[in-house]
Design a protein around this motif. Sequence first.
Motif, mmCIF file in Angstrom:
data_model
loop_
_atom_site.group_PDB
_atom_site.id
_atom_site.type_symbol
_atom_site.label_atom_id
_atom_site.label_comp_id
_atom_site.label_asym_id
_atom_site.label_seq_id
_atom_site.Cartn_x
_atom_site.Cartn_y
_atom_site.Cartn_z
ATOM 1 N N ALA A 112 -3.246 3.827 0.178
ATOM 2 C CA ALA A 112 -4.010 2.756 -0.390
ATOM 3 C C ALA A 112 -3.477 2.432 -1.753
ATOM 4 O O ALA A 112 -3.252 1.210 -2.281
ATOM 5 C CB ALA A 112 -5.768 2.976 -0.638
ATOM 6 N N ALA A 126 -1.230 -0.191 0.426
ATOM 7 C CA ALA A 126 -1.346 -0.585 1.909
ATOM 8 C C ALA A 126 -2.920 -0.900 1.931
ATOM 9 O O ALA A 126 -3.861 -0.046 1.585
ATOM 10 C CB ALA A 126 -1.082 0.614 2.631
ATOM 11 N N GLY A 127 -3.402 -1.920 2.603
ATOM 12 C CA GLY A 127 -4.746 -2.366 2.639
ATOM 13 C C GLY A 127 -5.053 -1.417 4.116
ATOM 14 O O GLY A 127 -4.378 -0.779 4.610
ATOM 15 N N PRO A 128 -6.337 -1.574 4.272
ATOM 16 C CA PRO A 128 -6.877 -0.671 5.426
ATOM 17 C C PRO A 128 -6.235 -0.636 6.699
ATOM 18 O O PRO A 128 -5.809 0.278 7.281
ATOM 19 C CB PRO A 128 -8.373 -0.992 5.669
ATOM 20 C CG PRO A 128 -8.580 -1.674 4.241
ATOM 21 C CD PRO A 128 -7.440 -2.298 3.905
ATOM 22 N N ARG A 135 -3.135 -1.651 7.406
ATOM 23 C CA ARG A 135 -1.657 -1.337 7.295
ATOM 24 C C ARG A 135 -1.559 0.254 6.927
ATOM 25 O O ARG A 135 -0.805 1.037 7.610
ATOM 26 C CB ARG A 135 -1.124 -2.043 5.904
ATOM 27 C CG ARG A 135 0.284 -1.813 5.735
ATOM 28 C CD ARG A 135 0.958 -2.966 6.561
ATOM 29 N NE ARG A 135 2.394 -3.018 6.633
ATOM 30 C CZ ARG A 135 3.560 -3.110 5.992
ATOM 31 N NH1 ARG A 135 3.090 -3.918 4.866
ATOM 32 N NH2 ARG A 135 4.568 -3.024 6.330
#
Lengths: 317, 371
Positions: free
Chosen positions: A217, A221-223, A225
């Motif tokens: 994160a 990186a989003g959840p 990703r």
Amino acid sequence: MSAARASAARAASAARAGPVTPGPAANDVVTTGFFRARGRRMSKPAIVGLMLPFFSLLVFAFLYPLMSLIAISLTEPQPGLANYARVFENPVYATVLLRTLRIALLVSLLSLILAFPVAALMARSKGPKLALITACILLPFWSSVLVRTAAWAVLLQRNGLVNGLLTGLGVTDAPVKLLYTQGAVVVAMTHVLMPFMVLPIYGALRNIPTDLARAAAICGAGPARAFREVTLPLALPGVTGGFILVFLSALGYFITPSLLGSPQEMMIATLISQQIRESLDWPFAAALVGVLTLFVTGITLAFGRLFRFDRLMGARA
Amino acid sequence: MLAIGAIAGGPSVTAATTGAAISVRGLTRRFGAVVAVDDVSLEIAAGEFIALLGPSGSGKSTVLMSLAGFDLPDAGRILIGGEDCTHLPPHRRNIGMVFQNYTLFPHLSVADNVAFPLKMRGIGRAERRARAEAALEVVRLSGFGARMPRQLSGGQQQRVALARAIVYRPRVLLMDEPLSALDKNLREEMQIEIKRLHSELGITIVFVTHDQGEALTMADRVAILRAGRVQQIAPARTLYERPANLFAAGFIGDMNRIPTTWDGRAAHVAGRALALEAEAAVSAVPPGPAILAVRPERIGVAAPDRPDALPATVTDVVYGGAGTLVIATLDDGAQVRARAPSAALPPLAPGDRVGLVVPPGAALLYPAEAP
């Protein structure tokens, strides 16, 4: 003696690791402990002693009967491959074989779709919540497969609960044929085999440190990703493990397809049983067993090559 | 320097421009009945290296987690570079972070680990590789890109984590006890490494630690936390020489706490009156029982008959080479530790009578109640 050999082997592998730097210093923390190989070695008698009970059972109850069957398939009524030729000559048998593969694949995929969220939830839970979910997963094991299959027969029959719901809600005008269909077989088999998918995935997910998701994160990186780039690759050994377990179990499944399916849904295990009990054709049944064994071995090896667990874990030197 | 240029986007970018100021205003976080962070406010200048120091449970990690966005505060605001990001999810804060346990992705090579943040930002493969290699060069791990994390030692893994945290040129770097998993030698080496990175990149660093030595040697300013509250935030020297309260005094270095009676002009200890300078009281001290705080190395050991000394009986002598620690008991029962150069001390044995000299300016006065 063996300990000395082991440490010598370790030293040798450390020397091979590369000329750029020496291996990790002895007083250094080498890894997070996260996929570290166990360093302790057992003595040979201990290994033999621990394996003996299981191996004897494996040989006497599995390998010996299997080999006898294969021998029968190759020698009776005449020595040769005639029994195997029959399996592939008659399209009925090929159809059963293909159907078996298709149903096993469907069951595995359905189990995976249903099991992953449950495993993910379990990996994030602890204490009573985890105990409750685990109990729900294991609850079906408290009753026999026969009982669970019979329960599906009750649910899916013409005047059963599902048809009652469908007609009651006005989805359908008249009861639909649910029992003795491929759908019934797939659903019931998924129900029985799903725990074998949940547990390996749960094991893999639980071994992923929570900090890794945080690291992903903070790296941007989003959840979704982070799941795709970090969680999923690290859970893959569990997913493949569960998939193989369910797929291979489904290939040889007997009770559920024979109780919930019509002859149109016959799977290979039922066919084998029929050959033995009704046609008394042991050599041909044995040939079917041989073909099934060949498929199982081939698929297991293919999975192993495809996913290369060792590479996934970075064991590549 | 070449590598730094590659990280910072070219030699024209001066170090001082990369950091961002952080403003924490009235941050509060409760876990059930426990107030983990209690109205904490911090103003961190751009490019500053600040350490959050405190015992476990002091709330220092919770403050850091709020800065990173992993924990949402119940009240208060967080501004980074003037922008309110109190409720911004971590992946959109664009800050770097190094964790305690390395947290490298075990399925990715060292180079892919370092390039990961660049990949998340949609940067092309060729540029990713070049910048990852440059970042590895900054942490002195050139040529390690093809290895897997588990093939590296702990110190090397933590340097990879550092490279991953700076590769996308964040303006703020958070560090959560990054050295606590390393052994002593490696820790000192990494302390120097991090200090060097800080001065070269000009990045704002917030560093959480429970090791006071680490905080004092590395940070420009240290914030001491206790039970969710900031006790003091000051440069190392101020922290050591004028701790804001008894907790800060005891947490940093060794400190004698001598019970005394304060009459407004002098402190009475064991029948003697010590005249104190006006600035001895760090905060207002009402007359009555108080605590006299003196660093052991500021106390002189003299003959027992000296009129300005506090008479005491030696209970223990700990010889430590250059310095010797003398533990003595005052006549009112209070224990005092004095540290003196071994060469300046007469031979002492337990039971000997000595006079302890507290020079003016060496003593600080605090209210008797716990702060």
